[in-house]
Design an enzyme around this catalytic site. Structure first.
Site, PDB file in Angstrom:
ATOM      1  N   CYS A 175      -1.197  -3.593  -6.093  1.00 53.81           N
ATOM      2  CA  CYS A 175      -2.184  -4.546  -6.613  1.00 53.81           C
ATOM      3  C   CYS A 175      -2.301  -4.431  -8.127  1.00 53.81           C
ATOM      4  CB  CYS A 175      -3.536  -4.305  -5.945  1.00 53.81           C
ATOM      5  SG  CYS A 175      -4.827  -5.461  -6.468  1.00 53.81           S
ATOM      6  N   CYS A 193      -9.303  -2.387   0.114  1.00 49.75           N
ATOM      7  CA  CYS A 193     -10.252  -3.505   0.180  1.00 49.75           C
ATOM      8  C   CYS A 193     -10.079  -4.386   1.413  1.00 49.75           C
ATOM      9  CB  CYS A 193     -10.154  -4.349  -1.093  1.00 49.75           C
ATOM     10  SG  CYS A 193      -8.555  -5.164  -1.355  1.00 49.75           S
TER      11      CYS A 193
END
Length: 380
Positions: free
Chosen positions: A119, A216
């Site tokens: 990410c 997440c």
């Protein structure tokens, strides 16, 4: 007040804060919120940007996770409190393609991926960084706990002052070009208490917000359930096999197992403790054996991002310290380059549970400097 000629502002740029535009990557948590507030108070031209990385109402998301609905709302409240503009960018498709899909495919291939690194590498420090440049920002700041220090010839990456909060393992793939543009205003703080004290001082609504702990898009750390949703029916059941060939039981898919795992194997009643030593995806087998079989000395590493002063291949050997898991301290090792992006790493003391898909991060033995790292890529 104008700067004297040759003088640098607190971000290392030769212009007054009021003439320095900074894009702050705001996740909605306390760390990035403090960075934005601190820079705004110092008079910088702050622009807050929050990425929506997935549909926060989807089954994969969880309340309070990074870059979901509640966090976007919190980031907006901080911007309103401190009086700077805030934008939300929809990066859902980019995140799906660059991070989530690879996460699922890696698990199905028997690896143990680290999506937070991907990410940072493929979304935050690539696409968002380019967006910051499009906004004519002089630099981009984040709430990561890592330090950027001026070196003899270029900016250097260093571990955070707070060893407990240090995030260098997750940022090893930061390139030199990105490092030249990035800033990490929290890296010098010695504890999270300092960050929360600053948040309280600025009156931020997130001052007491808990830290996010899990990936997440993985609720409660249940990787297997997420993979099953992303790739229905992709995990084949198979056998649990001892390294000596004995079939000890059965499993519902290799995605439920990781290298080094001992608990939850479903093969009780044996006289010796057994650990997962190999995931044979091709034959849908989980291979178990004694603990000593987990010890690894030589690690093949590829996709290396090298941040040393001299090229990686300029030496036959580099004596460094390396981390093979985010939770472990750096250990003494030798890097033997094969190319600019591939090497064999030899650990001076063997480590257990080295797994394909994890990162191998390189550190200077005598300082806090980070020399980059690469990906562990072959099974054992």
């Amino acid at each position: 007040m104008p700067l004297d000629q040759g003088q640098l502002n607190s971000l290392g740029l030769p212009k007054p804060p009021s003439q320095t535009r900074v894009v702050v990557a705001m996740s909605g948590g306390v760390d990035s919120s403090v960075v934005a507030a601190k820079l705004a108070e110092e008079g910088y031209d702050v622009v807050g940007v929050t990425l929506q990385l997935y549909d926060h109402g989807a089954a994969l998301a969880k309340k309070g996770a990074c870059c979901a609905g509640l966090d976007i709302h919190d980031a907006r409240r901080v911007a309103e409190r401190m009086g700077f503009p805030h934008y939300v960018l929809d990066y859902e498709n980019i995140f799906q393609d660059a991070v989530i899909d690879e996460f699922a495919d890696s698990y199905l291939a028997g690896a143990t991926p680290v999506p937070c690194i991907r990410c940072n590498e493929r979304v935050k420090f690539k696409d968002l960084l380019e967006t910051a440049k499009d906004l004519d920002a002089d630099c981009m700041a984040t709430g990561h706990y890592i330090q950027r220090k001026p070196g003899a010839t270029k900016a250097e990456l260093h571990r955070a002052a707070d060893a407990v909060r240090d995030q260098s393992y997750f940022l090893f793939s930061t390139t030199q070009e990105q490092l030249d543009y990035l800033r990490f205003p929290l890296g010098h703080l010695v504890s999270k208490d300092e960050t929360r004290a600053l948040a309280a001082r600025y009156g931020l609504p997130v001052a007491d917000k808990p830290d996010s702990q899990d990936i997440c898009f993985v609720p409660n750390g249940d990787y297997a359930s997420v993979i099953e949703k992303l790739r229905p029916g992709a995990a084949d059941p198979g056998e649990i096999v001892h390294v000596d060939g004995r079939v000890l039981g059965s499993h519902e898919g290799v995605i439920h197992y990781t290298i080094g795992q001992r608990r939850g194997l479903g093969i009780g009643g044996l006289s010796e403790p057994l650990y997962v030593v190999k995931l044979d995806v091709e034959n849908a087998r989980v291979v178990v054996g004694p603990k000593e079989m987990l010890a690894t000395r030589k690690i093949p590493v590829r996709e290396i991002n090298w941040l040393g002063d001299a090229p990686l291949t300029s030496r036959e050997e580099w004596h460094v310290a390396v981390k093979v898991r985010s939770t472990r301290p750096p250990r003494e090792a030798i890097i033997r380059p094969i190319s600019e992006t591939e090497a064999e790493v030899e650990l001076v003391t063997p480590e257990e549970g080295v797994s394909p898909g994890q990162a191998c991060v390189f550190y200077d033995e005598e300082s806090t400097r980070v020399f980059g790292g690469g990906w562990i890529w072959r099974g054992y």
